[in-house]
Design a protein around this motif. Structure first.
Motif, PDB file in Angstrom:
ATOM      1  N   LYS A  26       5.718  29.801  50.886  1.00 44.75           N
ATOM      2  CA  LYS A  26       4.941  28.590  50.608  1.00 44.75           C
ATOM      3  C   LYS A  26       5.445  27.432  51.455  1.00 44.75           C
ATOM      4  O   LYS A  26       4.653  26.619  51.934  1.00 44.75           O
ATOM      5  CB  LYS A  26       4.983  28.244  49.117  1.00 44.75           C
ATOM      6  CG  LYS A  26       4.153  29.197  48.280  1.00 44.75           C
ATOM      7  CD  LYS A  26       3.817  28.676  46.901  1.00 44.75           C
ATOM      8  CE  LYS A  26       4.999  28.378  46.062  1.00 44.75           C
ATOM      9  NZ  LYS A  26       4.638  28.007  44.677  1.00 44.75           N
ATOM     10  N   ALA A  27       6.746  27.369  51.700  1.00 43.98           N
ATOM     11  CA  ALA A  27       7.299  26.302  52.540  1.00 43.98           C
ATOM     12  C   ALA A  27       6.731  26.392  53.951  1.00 43.98           C
ATOM     13  O   ALA A  27       6.363  25.375  54.548  1.00 43.98           O
ATOM     14  CB  ALA A  27       8.823  26.379  52.560  1.00 43.98           C
ATOM     15  N   ALA A  28       6.650  27.595  54.495  1.00 40.10           N
ATOM     16  CA  ALA A  28       6.100  27.779  55.841  1.00 40.10           C
ATOM     17  C   ALA A  28       4.619  27.415  55.867  1.00 40.10           C
ATOM     18  O   ALA A  28       4.138  26.800  56.831  1.00 40.10           O
ATOM     19  CB  ALA A  28       6.309  29.212  56.312  1.00 40.10           C
ATOM     20  N   LEU A  29       3.894  27.799  54.830  1.00 34.37           N
ATOM     21  CA  LEU A  29       2.471  27.446  54.752  1.00 34.37           C
ATOM     22  C   LEU A  29       2.277  25.937  54.699  1.00 34.37           C
ATOM     23  O   LEU A  29       1.434  25.385  55.413  1.00 34.37           O
ATOM     24  CB  LEU A  29       1.835  28.073  53.509  1.00 34.37           C
ATOM     25  CG  LEU A  29       1.469  29.529  53.583  1.00 34.37           C
ATOM     26  CD1 LEU A  29       1.068  30.038  52.204  1.00 34.37           C
ATOM     27  CD2 LEU A  29       0.336  29.740  54.561  1.00 34.37           C
ATOM     28  N   ILE A  30       3.060  25.273  53.872  1.00 30.52           N
ATOM     29  CA  ILE A  30       2.927  23.816  53.732  1.00 30.52           C
ATOM     30  C   ILE A  30       3.244  23.140  55.054  1.00 30.52           C
ATOM     31  O   ILE A  30       2.511  22.242  55.497  1.00 30.52           O
ATOM     32  CB  ILE A  30       3.830  23.308  52.592  1.00 30.52           C
ATOM     33  CG1 ILE A  30       3.297  23.814  51.246  1.00 30.52           C
ATOM     34  CG2 ILE A  30       3.920  21.791  52.605  1.00 30.52           C
ATOM     35  CD1 ILE A  30       4.258  23.646  50.092  1.00 30.52           C
ATOM     36  N   GLU A  31       4.316  23.573  55.713  1.00 32.51           N
ATOM     37  CA  GLU A  31       4.670  22.984  57.003  1.00 32.51           C
ATOM     38  C   GLU A  31       3.549  23.186  58.016  1.00 32.51           C
ATOM     39  O   GLU A  31       3.176  22.261  58.750  1.00 32.51           O
ATOM     40  CB  GLU A  31       5.966  23.586  57.527  1.00 32.51           C
ATOM     41  CG  GLU A  31       6.454  22.921  58.790  1.00 32.51           C
ATOM     42  CD  GLU A  31       7.836  23.388  59.212  1.00 32.51           C
ATOM     43  OE1 GLU A  31       8.177  23.127  60.368  1.00 32.51           O
ATOM     44  OE2 GLU A  31       8.548  24.004  58.407  1.00 32.51           O
ATOM     45  N   ARG A  32       2.985  24.376  58.047  1.00 29.65           N
ATOM     46  CA  ARG A  32       1.895  24.678  58.983  1.00 29.65           C
ATOM     47  C   ARG A  32       0.661  23.834  58.675  1.00 29.65           C
ATOM     48  O   ARG A  32       0.041  23.265  59.584  1.00 29.65           O
ATOM     49  CB  ARG A  32       1.563  26.162  58.900  1.00 29.65           C
ATOM     50  CG  ARG A  32       0.464  26.607  59.811  1.00 29.65           C
ATOM     51  CD  ARG A  32       0.277  28.091  59.704  1.00 29.65           C
ATOM     52  NE  ARG A  32      -0.896  28.520  60.418  1.00 29.65           N
ATOM     53  CZ  ARG A  32      -1.321  29.767  60.469  1.00 29.65           C
ATOM     54  NH1 ARG A  32      -0.648  30.715  59.864  1.00 29.65           N
ATOM     55  NH2 ARG A  32      -2.411  30.079  61.123  1.00 29.65           N
ATOM     56  N   LEU A  33       0.304  23.748  57.402  1.00 26.49           N
ATOM     57  CA  LEU A  33      -0.884  22.987  57.020  1.00 26.49           C
ATOM     58  C   LEU A  33      -0.716  21.503  57.301  1.00 26.49           C
ATOM     59  O   LEU A  33      -1.655  20.845  57.778  1.00 26.49           O
ATOM     60  CB  LEU A  33      -1.201  23.226  55.539  1.00 26.49           C
ATOM     61  CG  LEU A  33      -1.656  24.646  55.197  1.00 26.49           C
ATOM     62  CD1 LEU A  33      -1.647  24.860  53.680  1.00 26.49           C
ATOM     63  CD2 LEU A  33      -3.024  24.921  55.778  1.00 26.49           C
ATOM     64  N   VAL A  34       0.461  20.961  57.037  1.00 29.88           N
ATOM     65  CA  VAL A  34       0.702  19.549  57.307  1.00 29.88           C
ATOM     66  C   VAL A  34       0.665  19.294  58.811  1.00 29.88           C
ATOM     67  O   VAL A  34       0.061  18.324  59.279  1.00 29.88           O
ATOM     68  CB  VAL A  34       2.040  19.090  56.686  1.00 29.88           C
ATOM     69  CG1 VAL A  34       2.434  17.708  57.190  1.00 29.88           C
ATOM     70  CG2 VAL A  34       1.948  19.095  55.167  1.00 29.88           C
ATOM     71  N   SER A  35       1.298  20.172  59.578  1.00 24.25           N
ATOM     72  CA  SER A  35       1.316  20.013  61.033  1.00 24.25           C
ATOM     73  C   SER A  35      -0.091  20.057  61.616  1.00 24.25           C
ATOM     74  O   SER A  35      -0.474  19.201  62.420  1.00 24.25           O
ATOM     75  CB  SER A  35       2.178  21.108  61.662  1.00 24.25           C
ATOM     76  OG  SER A  35       2.159  21.015  63.057  1.00 24.25           O
ATOM     77  N   GLU A  36      -0.872  21.047  61.213  1.00 23.35           N
ATOM     78  CA  GLU A  36      -2.242  21.163  61.722  1.00 23.35           C
ATOM     79  C   GLU A  36      -3.111  20.001  61.261  1.00 23.35           C
ATOM     80  O   GLU A  36      -3.926  19.482  62.035  1.00 23.35           O
ATOM     81  CB  GLU A  36      -2.846  22.503  61.309  1.00 23.35           C
ATOM     82  CG  GLU A  36      -2.221  23.684  62.029  1.00 23.35           C
ATOM     83  CD  GLU A  36      -2.763  25.031  61.596  1.00 23.35           C
ATOM     84  OE1 GLU A  36      -3.742  25.087  60.827  1.00 23.35           O
ATOM     85  OE2 GLU A  36      -2.188  26.048  62.028  1.00 23.35           O
TER      86      GLU A  36
END
Length: 70
Positions: A26-36
């Protein structure tokens, strides 16, 4: 730097689902979603700024051509 984020139950469930389906944490998903999301917002803001600059140049050019501008 760690941050504490609180999500609604619905969003938490969506993140759980995505994490399970993608195999990402979930941490990786959140980082990816925020970055995009940040990239998209930055592009939109840059586009809006470029549009107003183009419009100003066009108005200035029109005023000069009409003899009304400096």
């Amino acid at each position: 730097m760690p941050h504490l984020l609180r999500f609604s139950r619905d969003l938490e469930a969506r993140l759980d689902f995505l994490a399970e389906k993608t195999g990402l944490s979930k941490a990786a998903l959140i980082e990816r979603l925020v970055s995009e999301g940040a990239e998209i917002l930055e592009a939109e803001l840059a586009h809006e700024g470029a549009g107003s600059q183009r419009a100003e140049r066009s108005i200035d050019q029109l005023l000069r051509e009409s003899g009304l501008g400096a």
